[in-house]
Design a protein around this motif. Structure first.
Motif, PDB file in Angstrom:
ATOM      1  N   VAL A 521      33.946  42.399  53.876  1.00 13.56           N
ATOM      2  CA  VAL A 521      33.929  42.326  52.409  1.00 13.56           C
ATOM      3  C   VAL A 521      34.903  43.338  51.823  1.00 13.56           C
ATOM      4  O   VAL A 521      35.671  43.033  50.899  1.00 13.56           O
ATOM      5  CB  VAL A 521      32.503  42.573  51.873  1.00 13.56           C
ATOM      6  CG1 VAL A 521      32.518  42.608  50.332  1.00 13.56           C
ATOM      7  CG2 VAL A 521      31.549  41.496  52.369  1.00 13.56           C
ATOM      8  N   TYR A 522      34.881  44.540  52.371  1.00 15.89           N
ATOM      9  CA  TYR A 522      35.793  45.585  51.888  1.00 15.89           C
ATOM     10  C   TYR A 522      37.256  45.166  52.040  1.00 15.89           C
ATOM     11  O   TYR A 522      38.045  45.260  51.081  1.00 15.89           O
ATOM     12  CB  TYR A 522      35.513  46.881  52.647  1.00 15.89           C
ATOM     13  CG  TYR A 522      36.583  47.934  52.504  1.00 15.89           C
ATOM     14  CD1 TYR A 522      36.992  48.374  51.250  1.00 15.89           C
ATOM     15  CD2 TYR A 522      37.170  48.509  53.632  1.00 15.89           C
ATOM     16  CE1 TYR A 522      37.974  49.350  51.125  1.00 15.89           C
ATOM     17  CE2 TYR A 522      38.149  49.480  53.516  1.00 15.89           C
ATOM     18  CZ  TYR A 522      38.548  49.905  52.257  1.00 15.89           C
ATOM     19  OH  TYR A 522      39.520  50.864  52.135  1.00 15.89           O
ATOM     20  N   VAL A 523      37.620  44.689  53.214  1.00 15.00           N
ATOM     21  CA  VAL A 523      39.017  44.308  53.469  1.00 15.00           C
ATOM     22  C   VAL A 523      39.431  43.155  52.564  1.00 15.00           C
ATOM     23  O   VAL A 523      40.557  43.116  52.048  1.00 15.00           O
ATOM     24  CB  VAL A 523      39.201  43.947  54.962  1.00 15.00           C
ATOM     25  CG1 VAL A 523      40.574  43.325  55.201  1.00 15.00           C
ATOM     26  CG2 VAL A 523      39.020  45.179  55.837  1.00 15.00           C
ATOM     27  N   ARG A 524      38.528  42.256  52.320  1.00 13.53           N
ATOM     28  CA  ARG A 524      38.834  41.092  51.489  1.00 13.53           C
ATOM     29  C   ARG A 524      38.983  41.450  50.011  1.00 13.53           C
ATOM     30  O   ARG A 524      39.830  40.892  49.301  1.00 13.53           O
ATOM     31  CB  ARG A 524      37.720  40.052  51.653  1.00 13.53           C
ATOM     32  CG  ARG A 524      37.966  38.734  50.925  1.00 13.53           C
ATOM     33  CD  ARG A 524      36.809  37.778  51.139  1.00 13.53           C
ATOM     34  NE  ARG A 524      35.595  38.221  50.461  1.00 13.53           N
ATOM     35  CZ  ARG A 524      34.388  38.242  51.008  1.00 13.53           C
ATOM     36  NH1 ARG A 524      34.216  37.873  52.287  1.00 13.53           N
ATOM     37  NH2 ARG A 524      33.342  38.649  50.316  1.00 13.53           N
ATOM     38  N   GLU A 525      38.192  42.405  49.537  1.00 13.29           N
ATOM     39  CA  GLU A 525      38.098  42.664  48.104  1.00 13.29           C
ATOM     40  C   GLU A 525      38.824  43.919  47.626  1.00 13.29           C
ATOM     41  O   GLU A 525      38.996  44.102  46.415  1.00 13.29           O
ATOM     42  CB  GLU A 525      36.612  42.796  47.712  1.00 13.29           C
ATOM     43  CG  GLU A 525      35.769  41.583  48.005  1.00 13.29           C
ATOM     44  CD  GLU A 525      36.136  40.388  47.139  1.00 13.29           C
ATOM     45  OE1 GLU A 525      36.798  40.588  46.091  1.00 13.29           O
ATOM     46  OE2 GLU A 525      35.773  39.253  47.488  1.00 13.29           O
ATOM     47  N   ARG A 526      39.261  44.767  48.530  1.00 13.43           N
ATOM     48  CA  ARG A 526      39.840  46.042  48.103  1.00 13.43           C
ATOM     49  C   ARG A 526      41.178  45.850  47.382  1.00 13.43           C
ATOM     50  O   ARG A 526      41.933  44.918  47.660  1.00 13.43           O
ATOM     51  CB  ARG A 526      40.035  46.956  49.306  1.00 13.43           C
ATOM     52  CG  ARG A 526      41.075  46.464  50.296  1.00 13.43           C
ATOM     53  CD  ARG A 526      41.167  47.393  51.498  1.00 13.43           C
ATOM     54  NE  ARG A 526      42.017  46.809  52.546  1.00 13.43           N
ATOM     55  CZ  ARG A 526      42.246  47.403  53.716  1.00 13.43           C
ATOM     56  NH1 ARG A 526      41.694  48.572  54.002  1.00 13.43           N
ATOM     57  NH2 ARG A 526      43.023  46.810  54.613  1.00 13.43           N
ATOM     58  N   HIS A 527      41.466  46.780  46.489  1.00 14.53           N
ATOM     59  CA  HIS A 527      42.789  46.876  45.893  1.00 14.53           C
ATOM     60  C   HIS A 527      43.657  47.752  46.782  1.00 14.53           C
ATOM     61  O   HIS A 527      43.175  48.465  47.661  1.00 14.53           O
ATOM     62  CB  HIS A 527      42.695  47.483  44.491  1.00 14.53           C
ATOM     63  CG  HIS A 527      42.032  46.589  43.499  1.00 14.53           C
ATOM     64  ND1 HIS A 527      41.602  47.026  42.260  1.00 14.53           N
ATOM     65  CD2 HIS A 527      41.684  45.260  43.557  1.00 14.53           C
ATOM     66  CE1 HIS A 527      41.063  46.035  41.602  1.00 14.53           C
ATOM     67  NE2 HIS A 527      41.093  44.943  42.363  1.00 14.53           N
ATOM     68  N   GLU A 528      44.945  47.728  46.547  1.00 12.75           N
ATOM     69  CA  GLU A 528      45.868  48.495  47.378  1.00 12.75           C
ATOM     70  C   GLU A 528      45.515  49.988  47.325  1.00 12.75           C
ATOM     71  O   GLU A 528      45.281  50.553  46.249  1.00 12.75           O
ATOM     72  CB  GLU A 528      47.307  48.290  46.899  1.00 12.75           C
ATOM     73  CG  GLU A 528      48.343  48.948  47.798  1.00 12.75           C
ATOM     74  CD  GLU A 528      49.757  48.650  47.349  1.00 12.75           C
ATOM     75  OE1 GLU A 528      50.693  49.103  48.014  1.00 12.75           O
ATOM     76  OE2 GLU A 528      49.918  47.965  46.316  1.00 12.75           O
ATOM     77  N   ASP A 529      45.458  50.627  48.504  1.00 12.59           N
ATOM     78  CA  ASP A 529      45.176  52.066  48.644  1.00 12.59           C
ATOM     79  C   ASP A 529      43.800  52.456  48.116  1.00 12.59           C
ATOM     80  O   ASP A 529      43.548  53.629  47.819  1.00 12.59           O
ATOM     81  CB  ASP A 529      46.243  52.902  47.935  1.00 12.59           C
ATOM     82  CG  ASP A 529      47.618  52.722  48.557  1.00 12.59           C
ATOM     83  OD1 ASP A 529      47.679  52.520  49.790  1.00 12.59           O
ATOM     84  OD2 ASP A 529      48.621  52.772  47.825  1.00 12.59           O
TER      85      ASP A 529
END
Length: 550
Positions: A521-529
């Motif tokens: 979920v984190y990898v899919r939803e995160r913004h850059e940096d």
């Protein structure tokens, strides 16, 4: 680093003799278990699930190579040839015979070490930033202030039997690496515009059954009054803290019950009797304490050496990874601090064998002026490494399988000993940590995740600091079976927060795959940096919960 004076040495030696007599009387049946219990606890001796455990004090996490070699030797002769680093920057040995403990304490005293107040309802070991005195973002070196607190608190007659244990942490950096907001008292040292030292005093933080972020009680305390104000806080706690229920006995419960304004009023009322008393810190006292922490005689590193290091870092991918994750900038150009990971797949996080203690001691002599630091993340630091010798150090570490370039990543797991050792634990922690390390053994993936704290505790006492892990795991007991509860969004840094429980607990075998789904979920939803905790705070817990329990 600090060296004992005659008062310190006499106190520690007399304490060993006192405890030897107490141990003799206990073994001869002249002291009962209930009488002996507070005596052994004040000397760091626990009775664990399988054997005694002795917790050795390492004040503010600093020890010498000679002291580390002594601990290694002690573990070989009295234990099973390894030690465990705790989240309070101490060293634990897990298998001593109870009758040998006085002899162990005597050998520790010979190298200016002890186990006083590493347990019991007293003021415990004061902790600080593992980069104290060398950090680039440091405003005030906290070590001298920690030493004054150590001297004040050791065997303080008024505070030997507090309602519960009491923990103090100090930082002097702009970025908190000492988790000061989740301590009974947290102190952040800062400077006024004219360079005078002030202390921001926080109170009522802590983990355990009621995790709480501390509250500022005094923003700008003059440095002269740090000890007297601490004493006023502890006096109020000692007088009004609950003693009828150990689960509600910590100072955070009292602060919450009274409210910070009323608690502050009572502290100020008590402080009126202490403010200009004998514990007021003088310039002479702080200068004397500072004199024990002089800068070593570092040889200058020329620009050619610095340039060669930077070129090697770019050219050698493995070396570059190690530098990125395990090497920290230094206040002196041409030097760095190196963190040695003690998170190996084949043993418990924070464990180090006697042989590797000797290796680290030798490396500290060769590369770091014989000085070592223990971190609250259960790793070790060489504090003064010239960058033109860093490649040589890296190769030496690699030869001893100690060059894991994973500090601050998912697999740099904080973990308590759990049910494998601790009699209080509801579940085992170590197998969970090892299963997660095995699951996420792809370094490229781990690096892509960025900085991420994963903390594991075997019970609600939270010795693994699971509440403030970006991902926290807590062992729970369900009708005699081990389950694991997952929480998200905790932090022990400047943005300190308590994690929120994801939902119902999981079987042991399911935990690695649960963590995998959380990370997806984190990898899919995160913004850059964007760090994990930032993504969590932006999204909330709902998308993580929906995906994990789908």
């Amino acid at each position: 680093m600090y060296r004992y004076d005659t008062y310190d040495q006499t106190l520690v030696e007399e304490r060993v003799a006192q405890f030897r007599d107490q141990m003799t009387r206990f073994l001869e049946g002249r002291l009962g278990e209930e009488e002996f219990r507070p005596l052994r606890l004040q000397n760091g001796l626990y009775i664990q699930r399988h054997a005694p455990m002795l917790r050795i004090a390492v004040p503010y996490g600093m020890l010498s190579s000679h002291q580390l070699r002594t601990i290694a030797d002690i573990t070989r002769r009295y234990d099973r040839a390894y030690g465990h680093l705790s989240t309070r920057q101490n060293v634990q040995i897990n298998w001593p015979k109870i009758e040998d403990v006085p002899d162990i304490l005597a050998e520790l005293a010979a190298v200016q070490m002890h186990a006083i107040q590493t347990s019991g309802n007293c003021v415990r070991n004061t902790t600080t930033d593992q980069f104290a005195g060398i950090a680039q973002d440091e405003v005030e070196d906290p070590r001298a202030w920690c030493e004054l607190i150590r001297q004040w608190s050791t065997l303080h007659p008024e505070f030997a039997y507090l309602p519960r244990k009491f923990k103090i942490a100090v930082t002097g950096a702009t970025h908190d690496r000492a988790a000061v907001q989740v301590h009974d008292i947290g102190i952040r040292l800062w400077h006024t515009e004219d360079g005078d030292v002030r202390a921001c005093m926080m109170v009522g933080g802590g983990l355990g059954r009621t995790p709480t972020v501390g509250t500022v009680i005094r923003e700008d305390l003059p440095w002269q009054h740090i000890l007297t104000y601490i004493e006023a806080i502890v006096r109020v706690y000692n007088q009004f803290g609950r003693r009828d229920n150990k689960f509600k006995a910590r100072i955070k419960i009292l602060v919450k019950a009274l409210g910070i304004d009323e608690f502050r009023r009572r502290v100020d009322e008590e402080w009126a009797y202490l403010e200009n008393g004998s514990q007021t810190i003088t310039q002479e006292a702080i200068d004397h304490a500072r004199s024990f922490f002089p800068d070593p005689e570092r040889h200058p590193v020329d620009q050619a050496g610095i340039d060669a290091f930077e070129q090697l870092r770019r050219d050698n991918k493995a070396f570059g990874r190690f530098v990125t994750n395990n090497v920290t900038g230094h206040k002196v150009p041409g030097y760095c601090a190196v963190t040695l990971s003690l998170k190996h797949k084949t043993h418990a996080p924070g464990d180090i064998t006697a042989d590797k203690m000797d290796v680290v001691a030798d490396l500290a002599d060769r590369y770091g002026f014989g000085e070592l630091r223990i971190t609250h993340e259960q790793n070790m630091v060489l504090s003064d490494v010239p960058v033109d010798e860093l490649e040589s150090l890296w190769k030496a570490l690699d030869a001893h399988d100690m060059a894991s370039p994973t500090i601050g990543t998912l697999t740099d797991i904080i973990c308590c000993p759990g049910g494998d050792f601790c009699s209080l634990a509801n579940a085992k922690s170590i197998p969970i940590a090892q299963a997660i390390q095995a699951k996420f053994d792809d370094l490229d993936f781990v690096y892509d995740l960025g900085p991420l704290d994963l903390n594991i505790s075997g019970c609600m006492n939270a010795c693994g600091h699971h509440h403030v892990g970006n991902i926290g795991i807590l062992g729970v007991d369900k009708k005699g079976e081990e389950y694991y509860q997952v929480s998200l969004g905790g932090s022990s840094l400047d943005d300190a927060s308590i994690g929120k429980i994801l939902g119902p607990s999981f079987f042991r075998e399911d935990v690695p795959s649960v963590i995998e789904k959380v990370l997806q979920v984190y990898v899919r939803e995160r913004h850059e940096d964007e760090r994990f905790v930032e993504t969590y705070r932006r999204l909330g817990i709902k998308p993580f919960k929906e995906y994990v329990y789908a």
